[in-house]
Design an enzyme around this catalytic site. Structure first.
Site, mmCIF file in Angstrom:
data_model
loop_
_atom_site.group_PDB
_atom_site.id
_atom_site.type_symbol
_atom_site.label_atom_id
_atom_site.label_comp_id
_atom_site.label_asym_id
_atom_site.label_seq_id
_atom_site.Cartn_x
_atom_site.Cartn_y
_atom_site.Cartn_z
ATOM 1 N N TYR A 95 40.164 34.125 40.544
ATOM 2 C CA TYR A 95 40.966 34.853 39.553
ATOM 3 C C TYR A 95 40.953 34.075 38.236
ATOM 4 O O TYR A 95 41.155 32.849 38.233
ATOM 5 C CB TYR A 95 42.415 35.052 40.052
ATOM 6 N N SER A 96 40.724 34.804 37.132
ATOM 7 C CA SER A 96 40.732 34.162 35.814
ATOM 8 C C SER A 96 42.141 33.690 35.499
ATOM 9 O O SER A 96 43.109 34.413 35.736
ATOM 10 C CB SER A 96 40.329 35.148 34.718
ATOM 11 N N CYS B 160 34.845 40.243 29.494
ATOM 12 C CA CYS B 160 35.471 39.989 30.801
ATOM 13 C C CYS B 160 36.086 41.261 31.373
ATOM 14 O O CYS B 160 36.686 42.057 30.649
ATOM 15 C CB CYS B 160 36.550 38.910 30.656
ATOM 16 N N TYR C 38 33.290 41.186 37.129
ATOM 17 C CA TYR C 38 33.415 41.195 38.604
ATOM 18 C C TYR C 38 33.637 42.599 39.124
ATOM 19 O O TYR C 38 33.821 43.523 38.341
ATOM 20 C CB TYR C 38 34.573 40.280 39.035
ATOM 21 N N GLU D 26 32.007 37.108 31.887
ATOM 22 C CA GLU D 26 32.556 36.936 33.237
ATOM 23 C C GLU D 26 33.037 38.303 33.715
ATOM 24 O O GLU D 26 34.107 38.762 33.330
ATOM 25 C CB GLU D 26 33.706 35.936 33.228
HETATM 26 P P1 FAD Z 1 38.642 42.716 49.360
HETATM 27 O O1 FAD Z 1 39.510 42.933 50.527
HETATM 28 O O2 FAD Z 1 37.778 41.503 49.335
HETATM 29 O O3 FAD Z 1 37.777 43.992 49.152
HETATM 30 C C1 FAD Z 1 36.692 44.001 48.260
HETATM 31 C C2 FAD Z 1 35.588 44.726 48.932
HETATM 32 O O4 FAD Z 1 35.982 46.082 49.128
HETATM 33 C C3 FAD Z 1 34.333 44.802 48.076
HETATM 34 O O5 FAD Z 1 33.536 43.669 48.247
HETATM 35 C C4 FAD Z 1 33.703 46.056 48.589
HETATM 36 O O6 FAD Z 1 32.962 45.773 49.737
HETATM 37 C C5 FAD Z 1 34.873 46.921 48.983
HETATM 38 N N1 FAD Z 1 35.190 47.909 47.939
HETATM 39 C C6 FAD Z 1 35.770 47.667 46.750
HETATM 40 N N2 FAD Z 1 35.932 48.816 46.069
HETATM 41 C C7 FAD Z 1 35.442 49.781 46.843
HETATM 42 C C8 FAD Z 1 35.309 51.165 46.691
HETATM 43 N N3 FAD Z 1 35.729 51.795 45.599
HETATM 44 N N4 FAD Z 1 34.729 51.868 47.698
HETATM 45 C C9 FAD Z 1 34.301 51.247 48.828
HETATM 46 N N5 FAD Z 1 34.403 49.924 49.020
HETATM 47 C C10 FAD Z 1 34.946 49.207 48.050
HETATM 48 N N6 FAD Z 1 40.643 40.178 39.836
HETATM 49 C C11 FAD Z 1 41.833 40.372 39.210
HETATM 50 O O7 FAD Z 1 42.612 41.244 39.609
HETATM 51 N N7 FAD Z 1 42.176 39.590 38.146
HETATM 52 C C12 FAD Z 1 41.391 38.615 37.665
HETATM 53 O O8 FAD Z 1 41.724 37.931 36.703
HETATM 54 C C13 FAD Z 1 40.128 38.387 38.327
HETATM 55 N N8 FAD Z 1 39.314 37.422 37.906
HETATM 56 C C14 FAD Z 1 38.129 37.220 38.539
HETATM 57 C C15 FAD Z 1 37.289 36.206 38.074
HETATM 58 C C16 FAD Z 1 36.081 35.992 38.678
HETATM 59 C C17 FAD Z 1 35.185 34.881 38.162
HETATM 60 C C18 FAD Z 1 35.689 36.786 39.775
HETATM 61 C C19 FAD Z 1 34.362 36.571 40.442
HETATM 62 C C20 FAD Z 1 36.510 37.781 40.243
HETATM 63 C C21 FAD Z 1 37.747 38.012 39.642
HETATM 64 N N9 FAD Z 1 38.604 38.996 40.104
HETATM 65 C C22 FAD Z 1 39.812 39.212 39.441
HETATM 66 C C23 FAD Z 1 38.298 39.804 41.309
HETATM 67 C C24 FAD Z 1 38.893 39.112 42.564
HETATM 68 O O9 FAD Z 1 38.194 37.906 42.814
HETATM 69 C C25 FAD Z 1 38.772 39.952 43.832
HETATM 70 O O10 FAD Z 1 37.420 40.304 44.010
HETATM 71 C C26 FAD Z 1 39.620 41.200 43.823
HETATM 72 O O11 FAD Z 1 40.993 40.877 43.678
HETATM 73 C C27 FAD Z 1 39.449 41.979 45.133
HETATM 74 O O12 FAD Z 1 39.721 41.115 46.174
HETATM 75 P P2 FAD Z 1 40.469 41.645 47.485
HETATM 76 O O13 FAD Z 1 40.536 40.533 48.455
HETATM 77 O O14 FAD Z 1 41.739 42.308 47.125
HETATM 78 O O15 FAD Z 1 39.485 42.758 47.995
#
Ligand code: FAD
Ligand code: A2P
Length: 375
Positions: free
Chosen positions: A154-155, A333, A375, A373
């Protein structure tokens, strides 16, 4: 005659000895040199933490300490070498305490986006960071295979001084991931965990990581920011560093350039940190410009949803005048999906100025002025 020949013969007899001594010195020296090179190669750089910058004397003031008598060996420092990275890793994360967790959205907004702050003061080594970096969060619980959940990045949305200016907290801006699959609503693991945590809860934190989105040191740099949704997180930290009065007193960085934020949100109620941004606008009209693309309330010229790339096109001339100035940095971003649209808009905007974006972009990247950046 005889003794002369003897002397010459004796001298000649010493040549192999001299060669042997010379060879011995040379090989010993080479071995040492090789050993030194190997040692230098294998020595791992130590993760070095940056203390929040203390107020320093003005740049023109003479240094107070006496110059050393002998010249210190020159150390060639890698760019950003003093930016902290990986102070905490997944095997030994820091357990930070949640200080606050509140919604950033207004009535009628779509989804869920929260501002979450963690206390870092008990971290040892101290978990410090600079604007533009990210941290990792390891959500509690296990995945479908019974393994602990992997970390998500997360940023960081706060400056190194934190929202309370005490230099011992870190804040995030998190959107809960939600999507429909086979008629079922799926909640993202980590984003849901973060949006649900309560003050007092302990959260496993890793990092900080990232050197892609760092601000330049120059106070007269121009900063163009292209953000969608939570992509505002690092930009919020930059803007606080530039325009938040208490932050400015602390950071001793007197921003004199122009900051231009292009912000994409689905609805007005989804605009993040809006009150702060309006205050910065009112107080810094010559240094801050704020352009919104509210996709579900505004239309582009083709009658479609208004995205930040449409705003980029509208401002092509002014924007490219800025980009032509080598003091200008561009930061992108948020949604990965916006990258092709931004590229297309930049291509068109560049064409209007007789420039070729596909040549210009790598040049900007090489010069460290194009920061992405997504994602
Ligand atoms: P997960 O449970 O990991 O689910 C994600 C997975 O669900 C995906 O990989 C995909 O397989 C599936 N999926 C997603 N959307 C769909 C769809 N529409 N249909 C079907 N399948 C789908 N997030 C923020 O909120 N704020 C930030 O500041 C932020 N900064 C980031 C900075 C960087 C450098 C990076 C790499 C990512 C950042 N993110 C940010 C994103 C964050 O890291 C997570 O990826 C995001 O919160 C989702 O994680 P999760 O565990 O909730 O989802
Ligand atoms: P929309 O969802 O109306 O299509 P949030 O993260 O709060 O949903 O905000 C993301 C913003 O970025 C929304 O306004 C969203 O519009 C917009 N967006 C979605 N896809 C793109 C894209 N490809 N390029 C630029 N902006 C996009």
């Amino acid at each position: 005659m005889y003794s002369q020949a003897k002397v010459i013969a004796g001298g000649l007899a010493h040549i192999p000895v001299v060669i042997a001594v010379f060879y011995f010195i040379l090989t010993t020296f080479n071995k040492r040199a090789l050993k030194f090179v190997e040692e230098t190669k294998t020595k791992k750089p130590e993760a070095k933490a940056v203390e929040p910058k203390k107020a320093t004397a003005s740049k023109t003031e003479a240094p107070k300490t006496e110059a050393p008598k002998t010249e210190a060996p020159k150390v060639v420092k890698k760019k950003h070498a003093d930016v902290p990275v990986n102070i905490y890793r997944p095997k030994t994360p820091y357990e930070g305490t949640v200080i606050e967790n509140y919604s950033l959205l207004k009535e009628g907004a779509i989804g869920r986006v929260n501002h979450i702050t963690f206390d870092l003061k008990d971290s040892d080594p101290f978990l410090n960071y600079v604007e533009g970096q990210s941290i990792g969060i390891m959500p509690a619980g296990e995945d479908a295979n019974g393994k602990p959940h992997k970390l998500r990045l997360y940023s960081i949305a706060s400056t190194r001084h934190g929202d309370n200016f005490n230099g011992n907290t870190v804040s995030l801006c998190v959107r809960q991931l939600q999507y429909e699959k086979d008629g079922e609503t799926i909640n993202g693991v980590c984003s849901t965990y973060l949006c649900d945590i309560k003050p007092g809860d302990k959260v496993k934190i890793t990092g900080p990581v990232g050197k892609e989105m760092l601000l330049p040191d120059e106070e007269d740099a121009n900063i163009v920011m292209l953000a969608t949704g939570t992509g505002i997180a690092p930009m919020r930290a930059y803007l606080r560093r530039m325009f938040e009065p208490t932050e400015k007193e602390k950071n001793n960085w007197n921003f004199k350039g122009k900051a231009w934020l292009f912000m994409g949100a689905p609805k007005s109620a989804n605009l993040l940190y809006e009150e702060d941004l309006q205050r910065y606008l009112t107080n810094n009209p010559d240094n801050f410009k704020y352009t919104k693309a509210i996709s579900r309330e505004q239309q582009n010229t083709k009658g479609g949803r208004m995205y930040i790339q449409d705003r980029v096109l509208e401002s092509a001339n002014e924007l490219f005048n800025m980009i032509e100035d080598e003091k200008t940095h561009i930061y992108l971003c948020g949604l990965k999906g916006m990258e092709p649209g931004i590229d297309e808009a930049m291509t068109k905007a560049a064409e209007e100025k007789g420039l070729n974006w596909s040549e210009l972009r790598p040049q900007l990247k090489k010069a460290g002025r194009w920061h992405v950046e997504t994602y």
